[in-house]
Design an enzyme around this catalytic site. Sequence first.
Site, PDB file in Angstrom:
ATOM      1  N   SER A 156      -9.908   2.342   2.620  1.00 32.45           N
ATOM      2  CA  SER A 156      -8.933   2.961   1.754  1.00 32.45           C
ATOM      3  C   SER A 156      -7.980   1.988   1.060  1.00 32.45           C
ATOM      4  CB  SER A 156      -8.100   3.954   2.572  1.00 32.45           C
ATOM      5  OG  SER A 156      -7.308   3.274   3.531  1.00 32.45           O
ATOM      6  N   LYS A 173       0.856  -1.193   0.000  1.00 25.20           N
ATOM      7  CA  LYS A 173       0.000   0.000   0.000  1.00 25.20           C
ATOM      8  C   LYS A 173       0.892   1.243   0.000  1.00 25.20           C
ATOM      9  CE  LYS A 173      -3.896   2.043   2.593  1.00 25.20           C
ATOM     10  NZ  LYS A 173      -4.798   1.909   3.756  1.00 25.20           N
ATOM     11  N   SER A 177     -10.379   0.195   7.006  1.00 25.28           N
ATOM     12  CA  SER A 177      -9.732   0.170   5.684  1.00 25.28           C
ATOM     13  C   SER A 177      -9.038  -1.116   5.284  1.00 25.28           C
ATOM     14  CB  SER A 177      -8.720   1.306   5.583  1.00 25.28           C
ATOM     15  OG  SER A 177      -9.381   2.479   5.206  1.00 25.28           O
TER      16      SER A 177
HETATM   17  N1  GLN Z   1     -13.403   4.848   5.778  1.00 27.78           N
HETATM   18  C1  GLN Z   1     -12.871   5.353   6.996  1.00 27.78           C
HETATM   19  C2  GLN Z   1     -12.427   6.773   6.801  1.00 27.78           C
HETATM   20  O1  GLN Z   1     -12.687   7.293   5.773  1.00 27.78           O
HETATM   21  C3  GLN Z   1     -11.718   4.505   7.464  1.00 27.78           C
HETATM   22  C4  GLN Z   1     -10.490   4.672   6.649  1.00 27.78           C
HETATM   23  C5  GLN Z   1      -9.357   3.857   7.155  1.00 27.78           C
HETATM   24  O2  GLN Z   1      -9.548   2.904   7.901  1.00 27.78           O
HETATM   25  N2  GLN Z   1      -8.159   4.258   6.764  1.00 27.78           N
HETATM   26  O3  GLN Z   1     -11.854   7.369   7.647  1.00 27.78           O
END
Ligand code: GLN
Length: 485
Positions: free
Chosen positions: A155, A78, A179
């Site tokens: 994400s 990532k 995410s």
């Molecule tokens: N979807 C959540 C956010 O937008 C979590 C994102 C994540 O876990 N990095 O913050």
Amino acid sequence: MTDITKLTIAETLGGLKNKQFSATDLTKAYLKSMEDNRDLNAYVLETPEVALAQAAQSDAHYAAGTARDLEGIPLGIKDLFCTKNIRTTACSHILDNFVPQYESTVTANLFNAGAICLGKLNLDEFAMGSSTENSFFGSTINPWQYERKLVPGGSSGGSSAAVAANMCAAATATDTGGSIRQPAAFCGVTGIKPTYGRCSRYGVIAFASSLDQPGPIAKDVRDCAILLKSMAGHDVKDATSVDMKVPDFAAVIGQSVRGMKIGIPAEYRPQGLNEEMVGYWDKGIEMLRQAGAEIVDIYLPHTKYALPTYYIIAPAEVSSNLARYDGVRYGLRVDGKSLDDMYINTRSAGFGKEVKRRIMIGTYVLSAGYYDAYYRKAQKIRRLIRNDFIEAFKLCDVILTPTTPTTAFPIGDKSMSENPINMWLNDVFTVSVNLAGLPAMSLPIGLSADGLPLGLQLIGRAFDEETIFKTAAVLEKEAKFERLK
Ligand code: GLN
């Protein structure tokens, strides 16, 4: 021979040991798959030279009989993990062409165990999002039903799409509010968010430091166990990493769940929850009951405050963590008439819409007049959410819930893009876990009527990932979910 990119890590290690193929053959097969699947936009940078050089070293290790735990396993990384001498952007314009001088601890651990770096994977800018649409490099496409152009989740959408499409053996990911788990669910793959402190955050570009946790997304439960063992461990460079022995997570796979108590939280079954999701959740419950586990009702009464609490705490930490992007130290600089102008121009041009929204919310809730009303209160509720879990784990050993309320939705879906709250609702089942610092896994359980993957989530006690792995392996065996071919 069958396509070697379809093998799990466990199978691949067997093939490498038995000389059915070399690490170089394997790496070339993955590089070919990456090329064939470029339309998915899963990778934002391919690193074939690095990969082939590492593969040659792995082949030498096999020849010398010195193969390490992940020798020759090609991974996607990532693009939130700093990789030494390899461009790292967090998929933000503000980190344009940033080349780190150091390696994140998690990736260093993986490469020191013999893993290979195929390239850097797409994500929502600074990991803020649930669809990978917030990336400066454009959306990743979910490999399931390609023609429908669905999101892969986020994400870590590049990670989940790449694993599902066999563009890497597995991938690194991070989870601040869901995410790892939500994209794993949307793409029919398996991912675990470890306990906060299990893996070092050193060199992982910070989003919300008290919530962020790195972990793996892989093809199955065993592969997650194998990867996590190498990723985890104490690190003096991260004061929140915990000095605890890392168990051999894979050793519990195949153990019985007889007599174990599985908690089912009433609050995760709201009126109107997707019926197919409810159906699979009930199936999962039945599978564990059949395997000898006892099903118990539990209550997590503060669940309804989890999202609002998260969307105060996470942006507060964002506003602080992202203050460092000032046009002086990293990446992009847009000049101005004065120093202040240069800051404003750089940050205006460098950050995307969602990141700006969160910096503004965070600055607001931390400001002198509102700190007590929002931030302090959110911290108190965070404690109550954690207490809910502590109480629940007096009654059960592991908690079973859906991972997401729905299957993957189309890229550009208006209801999501026009109202940020709809997008944020994706994480309604996942954020509490981050607020409480607990480990949780998502694994695929079946397909919806229109053929899209659905995932179940297992939540464990702090530092008890082993119970999650044990339970997940039972569900996986029963579900017989077929990965994308
Ligand atoms: N979807 C959540 C956010 O937008 C979590 C994102 C994540 O876990 N990095 O913050």
